[in-house]
Motif scaffolding. Structure first.
Motif, PDB file in Angstrom:
ATOM      1  N   UNK A  30      26.603  26.115  -7.099  1.00 18.64           N
ATOM      2  CA  UNK A  30      25.733  26.395  -8.255  1.00 18.64           C
ATOM      3  C   UNK A  30      24.841  25.211  -8.656  1.00 18.64           C
ATOM      4  N   UNK A  31      25.368  23.966  -8.708  1.00 26.10           N
ATOM      5  CA  UNK A  31      24.455  22.857  -9.017  1.00 26.10           C
ATOM      6  C   UNK A  31      23.374  22.658  -7.949  1.00 26.10           C
ATOM      7  N   UNK A  32      23.720  22.960  -6.684  1.00 27.83           N
ATOM      8  CA  UNK A  32      22.717  22.874  -5.618  1.00 27.83           C
ATOM      9  C   UNK A  32      21.587  23.859  -5.887  1.00 27.83           C
ATOM     10  N   UNK A  33      21.947  25.092  -6.252  1.00 33.94           N
ATOM     11  CA  UNK A  33      20.917  26.100  -6.543  1.00 33.94           C
ATOM     12  C   UNK A  33      20.132  25.736  -7.804  1.00 33.94           C
ATOM     13  N   UNK A  34      20.830  25.179  -8.791  1.00 36.92           N
ATOM     14  CA  UNK A  34      20.160  24.766 -10.027  1.00 36.92           C
ATOM     15  C   UNK A  34      19.156  23.651  -9.764  1.00 36.92           C
ATOM     16  N   UNK A  35      19.439  22.801  -8.778  1.00 36.07           N
ATOM     17  CA  UNK A  35      18.551  21.679  -8.440  1.00 36.07           C
ATOM     18  C   UNK A  35      17.418  22.097  -7.505  1.00 36.07           C
ATOM     19  N   UNK A  36      17.336  23.385  -7.164  1.00 38.03           N
ATOM     20  CA  UNK A  36      16.228  23.856  -6.340  1.00 38.03           C
ATOM     21  C   UNK A  36      16.626  24.474  -5.015  1.00 38.03           C
ATOM     22  N   UNK A  37      17.909  24.489  -4.693  1.00 36.51           N
ATOM     23  CA  UNK A  37      18.365  25.143  -3.465  1.00 36.51           C
ATOM     24  C   UNK A  37      18.276  26.658  -3.599  1.00 36.51           C
ATOM     25  N   UNK A  38      18.306  27.344  -2.504  1.00 33.83           N
ATOM     26  CA  UNK A  38      18.180  28.801  -2.538  1.00 33.83           C
ATOM     27  C   UNK A  38      19.477  29.476  -2.109  1.00 33.83           C
ATOM     28  N   UNK A  39      19.599  30.752  -2.454  1.00 39.04           N
ATOM     29  CA  UNK A  39      20.750  31.556  -2.019  1.00 39.04           C
ATOM     30  C   UNK A  39      20.829  31.596  -0.496  1.00 39.04           C
ATOM     31  N   UNK A  40      19.665  31.679   0.148  1.00 41.42           N
ATOM     32  CA  UNK A  40      19.630  31.731   1.611  1.00 41.42           C
ATOM     33  C   UNK A  40      20.217  30.452   2.225  1.00 41.42           C
ATOM     34  N   UNK A  41      19.904  29.311   1.623  1.00 39.99           N
ATOM     35  CA  UNK A  41      20.438  28.047   2.127  1.00 39.99           C
ATOM     36  C   UNK A  41      21.962  27.981   1.938  1.00 39.99           C
ATOM     37  N   UNK A  42      22.441  28.456   0.792  1.00 44.04           N
ATOM     38  CA  UNK A  42      23.885  28.482   0.527  1.00 44.04           C
ATOM     39  C   UNK A  42      24.581  29.397   1.531  1.00 44.04           C
ATOM     40  N   UNK A  43      24.006  30.581   1.764  1.00 40.00           N
ATOM     41  CA  UNK A  43      24.607  31.516   2.724  1.00 40.00           C
ATOM     42  C   UNK A  43      24.574  30.964   4.145  1.00 40.00           C
ATOM     43  N   UNK A  44      23.517  30.261   4.495  1.00 43.95           N
ATOM     44  CA  UNK A  44      23.436  29.669   5.838  1.00 43.95           C
ATOM     45  C   UNK A  44      24.526  28.612   6.017  1.00 43.95           C
ATOM     46  N   UNK A  45      24.755  27.805   5.002  1.00 50.41           N
ATOM     47  CA  UNK A  45      25.847  26.827   5.064  1.00 50.41           C
ATOM     48  C   UNK A  45      27.192  27.528   5.207  1.00 50.41           C
TER      49      UNK A  45
END
Length: 176
Positions: A30-45
């Protein structure tokens, strides 16, 4: 030394994925997404090292336990040997189900301290239930076969290690 929050949280998520630290991943995504990361990047990880579903492991343990009981019964020709092996498997599956239920409750996801405490509490519940079931075995099963019960217990317990080795087979499917 200062690091961009997005890069810092991406690094934390990446390390969590590489180490199979699910709690850390869910804490830092969640902090990664809050800082500008995307759902797609989280799912790829997440796809690089999928989660291990504790409920799928419990179901696999149950299926292996039934198989071990049937094989024990078939090889020995004695119902008591099959029942003993099945009881040994249940001494793993029932406590594991309580453990899984406890770990997946909302209370455990509220706070890091609650998650750690919950893990230890439910692990102790699991151990206590297993010991209690093994202690009651002679009272529950007529003509208990200790070797068959121990085989059922050990083989069923080892399913978790197989699940870790074949993690992709046991993870929840994420729709992208």
């Amino acid at each position: 030394l200062s690091l961009d929050p997005k890069l810092r949280e991406l690094a934390m998520c990446g390390v969590a994925v590489l180490n199979g630290a699910e709690y850390e991943f869910f804490h830092h995504a969640p902090p990664f997404k809050k800082a500008g990361g995307t759902d797609e990047q989280v799912q790829a990880l997440r796809r690089t090292q999928p989660l291990l579903s504790v409920w799928r492991v419990v179901v696999a343990q149950l299926l292996v336990g039934v198989l071990v009981a049937l094989v024990a019964w078939g090889v020995s020709g004695k119902t008591s040997v099959g029942v003993s092996a099945g009881y040994g498997a249940l001494a793993v599956v029932i406590p594991a189900a309580f453990f899984a239920r406890g770990l997946t409750s909302r209370l455990n996801s509220l706070h890091a301290g609650a998650a750690v405490l919950g893990f230890f509490v439910w692990e102790m519940v699991k151990i206590a239930l297993t010991v209690a079931m093994l202690g009651l075995a002679t009272r529950v099963i007529d003509e208990l076969s200790w070797p068959a019960m121990l085989v059922g217990l050990v083989v069923t317990m080892k399913v978790y290690w197989v699940a870790l080795a074949w993690r992709r087979m046991f993870h929840p499917q994420v729709k992208t």
